[in-house]
Every structure is written in C-alpha cells, then in structure tokens.
Design an enzyme around this catalytic site. Structure first.
Site, PDB file in Angstrom:
ATOM      1  N   HIS A   1       0.817  -1.132  -0.144  1.00 11.24           N
ATOM      2  CA  HIS A   1      -0.039   0.045  -0.016  1.00 11.24           C
ATOM      3  C   HIS A   1       0.672   1.238  -0.181  1.00 11.24           C
ATOM      4  O   HIS A   1       0.933   1.871   1.054  1.00 11.24           O
ATOM      5  CB  HIS A   1      -0.814   0.064   1.274  1.00 11.24           C
ATOM      6  CG  HIS A   1      -2.093   1.018   1.021  1.00 11.24           C
ATOM      7  ND1 HIS A   1      -1.870   2.215   1.632  1.00 11.24           N
ATOM      8  CD2 HIS A   1      -3.535   0.484   0.802  1.00 11.24           C
ATOM      9  CE1 HIS A   1      -3.199   2.743   1.435  1.00 11.24           C
ATOM     10  NE2 HIS A   1      -4.061   1.817   0.955  1.00 11.24           N
TER      11      HIS A   1
ATOM     12  N   GLU B   1      -8.986   2.803  12.671  1.00 13.10           N
ATOM     13  CA  GLU B   1      -8.949   1.957  13.639  1.00 13.10           C
ATOM     14  C   GLU B   1      -8.208   2.362  14.829  1.00 13.10           C
ATOM     15  O   GLU B   1      -8.494   2.066  15.858  1.00 13.10           O
ATOM     16  CB  GLU B   1      -8.192   0.722  12.999  1.00 13.10           C
ATOM     17  CG  GLU B   1      -8.116  -0.427  14.035  1.00 13.10           C
ATOM     18  CD  GLU B   1      -9.106  -1.049  14.884  1.00 13.10           C
ATOM     19  OE1 GLU B   1      -9.306  -1.668  15.943  1.00 13.10           O
ATOM     20  OE2 GLU B   1     -10.527  -0.981  14.139  1.00 13.10           O
TER      21      GLU B   1
ATOM     22  N   GLY C   1      -5.661   4.633   5.233  1.00 11.68           N
ATOM     23  CA  GLY C   1      -6.772   5.422   6.099  1.00 11.68           C
ATOM     24  C   GLY C   1      -7.631   4.520   7.090  1.00 11.68           C
ATOM     25  O   GLY C   1      -7.940   4.934   8.154  1.00 11.68           O
ATOM     26  N   VAL C   2      -8.017   3.453   6.587  1.00  9.85           N
ATOM     27  CA  VAL C   2      -8.850   2.527   7.448  1.00  9.85           C
ATOM     28  C   VAL C   2      -8.184   2.322   8.587  1.00  9.85           C
ATOM     29  O   VAL C   2      -8.802   2.274   9.781  1.00  9.85           O
ATOM     30  CB  VAL C   2      -9.231   1.482   6.615  1.00  9.85           C
ATOM     31  CG1 VAL C   2      -8.192   0.441   6.399  1.00  9.85           C
ATOM     32  CG2 VAL C   2     -10.563   0.774   7.397  1.00  9.85           C
TER      33      VAL C   2
ATOM     34  N   ILE D   1       1.993   4.590   1.410  1.00  9.97           N
ATOM     35  CA  ILE D   1       0.900   5.304   2.265  1.00  9.97           C
ATOM     36  C   ILE D   1       0.405   4.356   3.091  1.00  9.97           C
ATOM     37  O   ILE D   1      -0.219   3.375   2.869  1.00  9.97           O
ATOM     38  CB  ILE D   1      -0.302   6.033   1.306  1.00  9.97           C
ATOM     39  CG1 ILE D   1       0.554   6.993   0.151  1.00  9.97           C
ATOM     40  CG2 ILE D   1      -1.226   6.539   2.094  1.00  9.97           C
ATOM     41  CD1 ILE D   1      -0.376   7.394  -0.934  1.00  9.97           C
TER      42      ILE D   1
END
Length: 163
Positions: free
Chosen positions: A59, A73, A68-69, A65
């Site tokens: 990723h 979390e 975002g998830v 990067i």
C-alpha cells in the site's frame, strides 16, 4: 476537540499498559503510547509509522501510504482505551487492568475525512473526545495529526460492554 487534554505523568500508558486494556495483538495492535488520558472522557495517543510495517509493502508499491482505514482503527482503539480505563477504575480502582475481554466494538464510521497522506517516518498524534451516549452506544469525535497538519477527522459510534 477544542479542549485538548493536559498530559500528566501518571496518565501516560505504555504499549504494555495498552495491551492489558485491548484484545488486539500483532499485527492489529496499533497504538504505541497514550500521552494524555481522562478515563471515560478523552485521550491522546501516538503511533509511529515505519517502513517496516508489513501493510506498507502493498500500500502502495513505489509510494508507501499508511491506509486510512487503519488510521480510523487507531481512533477506535483509542476509544477502547478511554472506556477500558474507566471500566478498570470502576472494577479495581486502577487505571490499567486486564479488561480486554470487556472491550466493545466499532459500530459506525461517520464523516471520515482524510486530509493528507501518512507516510513512513511520520508520528501520528490521535485525539479522541467522548460524546453523547444512547444506551450502550457512544458517539466519539477523533482526529489525527502529523506535526501541525490534521490528516484525519472522524466521528465514530462505539459500543460499551457492561462488566
């Protein structure tokens, strides 16, 4: 999030302390340290992003990067710390106790805004403030920053389990 918490030496939680409060383990144990805490109300924590984090291998290749998830979390895990410490205080009189089996769940993600990418070398500061409750559901507001830049704002609903 206009009233930042004041860091206090007795409110700092290490990764070992956090591990007693959360059921999460590697590779999903995400917070490195809690730097300010008011049990049941709000907290501040940090996560250091390193290129050795296995999620960054895919990723994205050529431009790492942090997902975002996983930032979301981290906010949810910080909520679990806020309510876990409140539960620990009620049960034992101590801020840290083995309460991981009583951690609630993430019920809803609302208004998540990703403002800037997070990359290896960044130290992300997460802030969480508790909001209104409806039964076992609690609305929380969170944000993540790298330096002076806000990288995430989010509203979540989390559950709180009874002892």
């Amino acid at each position: 999030m206009s009233n930042p918490l004041t860091p206090a030496p007795d409110a700092v939680l290490t990764a070992d302390d956090i591990a007693r409060l959360l059921p999460h383990r590697h590779p999903f144990f995400l917070l490195d340290r809690v730097t300010a805490l008011e049990p049941g109300v709000g907290a501040e924590a940090i996560k250091n992003i390193t290129s050795s984090d296995s999620v960054l291998a895919g990723h994205f290749p050529g431009r790492m990067i942090y997902p975002g998830v996983l930032l979301v979390e981290c906010v949810a895990q910080l909520a679990a710390v806020v309510y876990g410490t409140a539960g620990a205080l009620r049960a034992t009189g101590e801020v840290v106790a083995d309460v991981a089996d009583r951690v609630g769940y993430l019920a809803e993600i609302r208004q998540a805004k990703f403002l800037k990418p997070v990359v290896p070398g960044d130290q992300v500061v997460f802030r969480l403030q508790s909001g209104p409750r409806l039964g076992g559901l609690i609305s929380v507001t969170g944000q993540a920053s790298v330096g002076r830049d806000t990288v995430l704002t989010v509203r979540l609903t989390v559950t709180e389990r009874d002892a």
